[in-house]
Design a protein around this motif. Structure first.
Motif, PDB file in Angstrom:
ATOM      1  N   ASP A   1       0.835  -1.168  -0.048  1.00  0.00           N
ATOM      2  CA  ASP A   1      -0.052  -0.167  -0.012  1.00  0.00           C
ATOM      3  C   ASP A   1       0.794   1.224   0.072  1.00  0.00           C
ATOM      4  O   ASP A   1       0.303   2.314   0.224  1.00  0.00           O
ATOM      5  CB  ASP A   1      -0.961  -0.041   1.179  1.00  0.00           C
ATOM      6  CG  ASP A   1      -0.196   0.027   2.521  1.00  0.00           C
ATOM      7  OD1 ASP A   1       1.227  -0.179   2.497  1.00  0.00           O
ATOM      8  OD2 ASP A   1      -0.837  -0.046   3.643  1.00  0.00           O
ATOM      9  N   GLN A   2       2.084   1.035  -0.418  1.00  0.00           N
ATOM     10  CA  GLN A   2       3.020   2.179  -0.522  1.00  0.00           C
ATOM     11  C   GLN A   2       3.363   2.695  -1.780  1.00  0.00           C
ATOM     12  O   GLN A   2       3.958   1.857  -2.682  1.00  0.00           O
ATOM     13  CB  GLN A   2       4.320   1.858   0.340  1.00  0.00           C
ATOM     14  CG  GLN A   2       4.215   1.538   1.730  1.00  0.00           C
ATOM     15  CD  GLN A   2       3.975   2.838   2.624  1.00  0.00           C
ATOM     16  OE1 GLN A   2       4.521   3.747   2.271  1.00  0.00           O
ATOM     17  NE2 GLN A   2       3.219   2.668   3.663  1.00  0.00           N
ATOM     18  N   ARG A   3       3.057   3.908  -2.358  1.00  0.00           N
ATOM     19  CA  ARG A   3       3.414   4.487  -3.243  1.00  0.00           C
ATOM     20  C   ARG A   3       4.971   4.963  -3.632  1.00  0.00           C
ATOM     21  O   ARG A   3       5.447   5.392  -2.314  1.00  0.00           O
ATOM     22  CB  ARG A   3       2.673   5.822  -3.719  1.00  0.00           C
ATOM     23  CG  ARG A   3       3.186   6.521  -4.953  1.00  0.00           C
ATOM     24  CD  ARG A   3       2.397   5.906  -6.197  1.00  0.00           C
ATOM     25  NE  ARG A   3       2.680   6.829  -7.325  1.00  0.00           N
ATOM     26  CZ  ARG A   3       1.943   7.652  -7.803  1.00  0.00           C
ATOM     27  NH1 ARG A   3       0.732   8.084  -7.341  1.00  0.00           N
ATOM     28  NH2 ARG A   3       2.198   8.385  -8.838  1.00  0.00           N
ATOM     29  N   LEU A   4       5.855   4.510  -4.365  1.00  0.00           N
ATOM     30  CA  LEU A   4       7.141   4.548  -4.475  1.00  0.00           C
ATOM     31  C   LEU A   4       7.492   6.275  -5.012  1.00  0.00           C
ATOM     32  O   LEU A   4       6.714   6.680  -5.793  1.00  0.00           O
ATOM     33  CB  LEU A   4       7.936   3.580  -5.444  1.00  0.00           C
ATOM     34  CG  LEU A   4       7.734   2.180  -4.962  1.00  0.00           C
ATOM     35  CD1 LEU A   4       8.510   1.448  -5.790  1.00  0.00           C
ATOM     36  CD2 LEU A   4       7.952   1.894  -3.443  1.00  0.00           C
ATOM     37  N   ILE A   5       8.512   6.795  -4.486  1.00  0.00           N
ATOM     38  CA  ILE A   5       9.157   7.848  -4.836  1.00  0.00           C
ATOM     39  C   ILE A   5      10.698   7.916  -5.148  1.00  0.00           C
ATOM     40  O   ILE A   5      11.261   6.605  -4.784  1.00  0.00           O
ATOM     41  CB  ILE A   5       8.747   8.954  -3.771  1.00  0.00           C
ATOM     42  CG1 ILE A   5       9.597   8.733  -2.667  1.00  0.00           C
ATOM     43  CG2 ILE A   5       7.267   9.220  -3.749  1.00  0.00           C
ATOM     44  CD1 ILE A   5       9.410   9.967  -1.616  1.00  0.00           C
ATOM     45  N   SER A   6      11.339   8.684  -5.589  1.00  0.00           N
ATOM     46  CA  SER A   6      12.681   8.673  -6.056  1.00  0.00           C
ATOM     47  C   SER A   6      13.486   8.113  -4.927  1.00  0.00           C
ATOM     48  O   SER A   6      14.823   7.544  -5.168  1.00  0.00           O
ATOM     49  CB  SER A   6      13.165   9.889  -6.448  1.00  0.00           C
ATOM     50  OG  SER A   6      13.226  10.942  -5.497  1.00  0.00           O
ATOM     51  N   THR A   7      13.225   8.561  -3.718  1.00  0.00           N
ATOM     52  CA  THR A   7      14.069   7.992  -2.519  1.00  0.00           C
ATOM     53  C   THR A   7      13.571   6.747  -1.566  1.00  0.00           C
ATOM     54  O   THR A   7      13.945   6.226  -0.875  1.00  0.00           O
ATOM     55  CB  THR A   7      13.946   9.110  -1.343  1.00  0.00           C
ATOM     56  OG1 THR A   7      12.706   9.377  -1.035  1.00  0.00           O
ATOM     57  CG2 THR A   7      14.786  10.299  -2.023  1.00  0.00           C
ATOM     58  N   SER A   8      12.605   6.166  -2.430  1.00  0.00           N
ATOM     59  CA  SER A   8      11.968   4.951  -1.889  1.00  0.00           C
ATOM     60  C   SER A   8      12.946   3.841  -1.998  1.00  0.00           C
ATOM     61  O   SER A   8      13.772   3.484  -3.132  1.00  0.00           O
ATOM     62  CB  SER A   8      10.818   4.485  -2.325  1.00  0.00           C
ATOM     63  OG  SER A   8       9.665   5.406  -2.389  1.00  0.00           O
ATOM     64  N   ALA A   9      13.338   2.815  -0.721  1.00  0.00           N
ATOM     65  CA  ALA A   9      14.200   1.788  -0.888  1.00  0.00           C
ATOM     66  C   ALA A   9      13.481   0.518  -0.593  1.00  0.00           C
ATOM     67  O   ALA A   9      12.995   0.447   0.564  1.00  0.00           O
ATOM     68  CB  ALA A   9      15.374   1.939  -0.162  1.00  0.00           C
ATOM     69  N   VAL A  10      13.590  -0.509  -1.314  1.00  0.00           N
ATOM     70  CA  VAL A  10      13.306  -1.807  -1.200  1.00  0.00           C
ATOM     71  C   VAL A  10      14.052  -2.690  -0.132  1.00  0.00           C
ATOM     72  O   VAL A  10      15.243  -3.215  -0.880  1.00  0.00           O
ATOM     73  CB  VAL A  10      12.787  -2.665  -2.118  1.00  0.00           C
ATOM     74  CG1 VAL A  10      12.204  -4.088  -1.858  1.00  0.00           C
ATOM     75  CG2 VAL A  10      11.480  -1.851  -2.964  1.00  0.00           C
ATOM     76  N   ARG A  11      13.997  -2.852   1.001  1.00  0.00           N
ATOM     77  CA  ARG A  11      14.750  -3.457   1.877  1.00  0.00           C
ATOM     78  C   ARG A  11      14.336  -4.519   2.914  1.00  0.00           C
ATOM     79  O   ARG A  11      13.282  -4.647   3.147  1.00  0.00           O
ATOM     80  CB  ARG A  11      15.359  -2.440   2.837  1.00  0.00           C
ATOM     81  CG  ARG A  11      16.323  -1.401   2.240  1.00  0.00           C
ATOM     82  CD  ARG A  11      17.657  -1.680   1.884  1.00  0.00           C
ATOM     83  NE  ARG A  11      18.403  -0.801   1.241  1.00  0.00           N
ATOM     84  CZ  ARG A  11      18.556  -0.639  -0.099  1.00  0.00           C
ATOM     85  NH1 ARG A  11      17.787  -1.412  -0.954  1.00  0.00           N
ATOM     86  NH2 ARG A  11      19.407   0.350  -0.732  1.00  0.00           N
ATOM     87  N   CYS A  12      15.017  -5.521   3.140  1.00  0.00           N
ATOM     88  CA  CYS A  12      14.410  -6.782   3.816  1.00  0.00           C
ATOM     89  C   CYS A  12      15.265  -6.933   5.199  1.00  0.00           C
ATOM     90  O   CYS A  12      16.361  -6.667   5.328  1.00  0.00           O
ATOM     91  CB  CYS A  12      14.737  -7.935   2.888  1.00  0.00           C
ATOM     92  SG  CYS A  12      13.782  -7.869   1.511  1.00  0.00           S
ATOM     93  N   VAL A  13      14.649  -7.258   6.254  1.00  0.00           N
ATOM     94  CA  VAL A  13      15.092  -7.615   7.517  1.00  0.00           C
ATOM     95  C   VAL A  13      14.510  -9.089   7.750  1.00  0.00           C
ATOM     96  O   VAL A  13      13.516  -9.017   7.980  1.00  0.00           O
ATOM     97  CB  VAL A  13      14.705  -6.742   8.600  1.00  0.00           C
ATOM     98  CG1 VAL A  13      15.116  -7.264   9.758  1.00  0.00           C
ATOM     99  CG2 VAL A  13      15.332  -5.457   8.315  1.00  0.00           C
TER     100      VAL A  13
END
Length: 260
Positions: free
Chosen positions: A172-184
Motif C-alpha cells: 500500500d506504499q506509493r514509491l518515490i525517488s528515495t524509496s528503497a526496497v529493503r529486507c530484514v
C-alpha cells in the motif's frame, strides 16, 4: 526474505559450495566458538535469567510497534497534506496557466499526485515450506531457495520503471525517488512499514510494455526458474483501469550524523 541468496547449479544466484575437509574444519571451529560463548554467558549471567521482558530488547516487537506508529503518522501526514493542497489551490487562483502546468508537472515527478490508467499487478509468494524439487537435476531445496528475496522485488520494480510505468505501488506504499526496497529477515521494510508475503507490486502504464519489460529482465528470468523448480509464486494480472494514491509520507532525506 533476505538480502542475499543461494542457488542450485546452473542458476545465476551464487551458491554455497562446501568441501568435506573445509566443512570438518569449520564445524570444529563452530563447536569451539559455541563452547566459549556458553562459558562467557554462564560467567556473565551468574545464575540470572538473560531473557528480559523489556520491550526495548525484543527487536521483532520493536519493529512491529514502530511500523504501527509509522502507519498512524502517515495518516496524519496525509490529512495535513490535503489541508496544505487546499490552501495552495486558493493561492494558485492568481497564477498563470503556465505556472499551474509547471506545478502539476513537478507534482507528477514527485509522485505525490494520484495516478490512474491501465496497468498490471505482479504478485510474488514464498514456496510451501515442504516443497521439493520439481525439475530433473535440481537439488532438494534449502530454506533459502523457498522465500522471496530482496533482489526479486527490486528486479520487478526496476523492470516496471524500465517499461515506462507512470507510478508504482508496493503493497500500500506509493514509491518515490528515495524509496528503497529493503529486507530484514523474512520481511519487507518499506518507508518505515513492515510487510510479509505475498508481495504485490502494482504499476500504472502500458500493460504490453510493462509485460515486455518483465520478460526482458535477467533477474526475473532467474526467479522464474525457482518458480518452476520449487513452487515460488509468480502472477501477473492486467488492469484496464487502476488508481494509485499519491505518496503522502515525509519527503525529507534521512541520514546519519557522527556523534561528538
Amino acid at each position: 526474505m533476505t538480502s542475499s541468496s543461494t542457488s542450485p547449479p546452473g542458476a545465476e544466484r551464487p551458491r554455497r559450495v562446501l568441501r568435506s575437509g573445509l566443512a570438518r574444519t569449520a564445524s570444529a571451529g563452530v563447536f569451539a566458538l559455541a563452547g566459549l560463548i556458553f562459558w562467557v554467558s554462564f560467567n556473565t549471567a551468574q545464575g540470572t535469567d538473560l531473557r528480559s521482558d523489556d520491550p526495548m530488547l525484543r527487536l521483532p516487537d520493536l519493529i512491529a510497534e514502530r511500523s504501527r506508529e509509522n502507519g498512524t503518522l502517515e495518516s496524519s501526514t496525509a490529512e495535513l497534506r490535503e489541508e496544505v493542497e487546499a490552501l495552495a489551490e486558493e493561492r494558485d487562483e492568481g497564477r498563470s496557466a503556465a505556472e499551474r502546468r509547471r506545478a502539476e508537472q513537478l507534482a507528477d515527478t514527485a509522485q505525490t499526485e494520484e495516478v490512474s490508467g491501465a496497468g498490471l499487478t505482479v504478485t510474488l509468494t514464498d514456496a510451501p515450506s515442504d516443497a521439493t524439487a520439481r525439475l530433473p537435476g535440481w537439488p532438494e531445496p534449502e530454506p533459502d531457495y523457498l522465500v522471496i528475496h530482496q533482489q526479486d522485488l527490486q528486479a520487478v520494480v526496476n523492470a516496471l520503471w524500465a517499461g515506462g510505468a507512470e507510478g508504482i505501488q508496493v503493497m500500500d506504499q506509493r514509491l518515490i525517488s528515495t524509496s528503497a526496497v529493503r529486507c530484514v529477515g523474512n520481511t519487507l521494510i518499506l518507508q518505515g512499514r513492515l510487510y510479509s508475503p505475498p508481495y504485490e507490486v502494482t504499476a500504472v502504464g502500458d500493460p504490453e510494455r510493462l509485460r515486455e519489460a518483465l520478460d526482458r529482465s535477467p533477474a526475473i528470468s532467474t526467479y522464474k526458474q525457482y518458480v518452476e523448480a520449487y513452487g515460488l509464486g509468480w502472477e501477473v494480472e492486467g488492469h484496464d483501469d487502476t488508481t494509485l494514491p499519491g505518496y503522502s509520507g515525509p519527503v525529507d532525506l534521512q541520514y546519519a550524523e557522527p556523534l561528538d
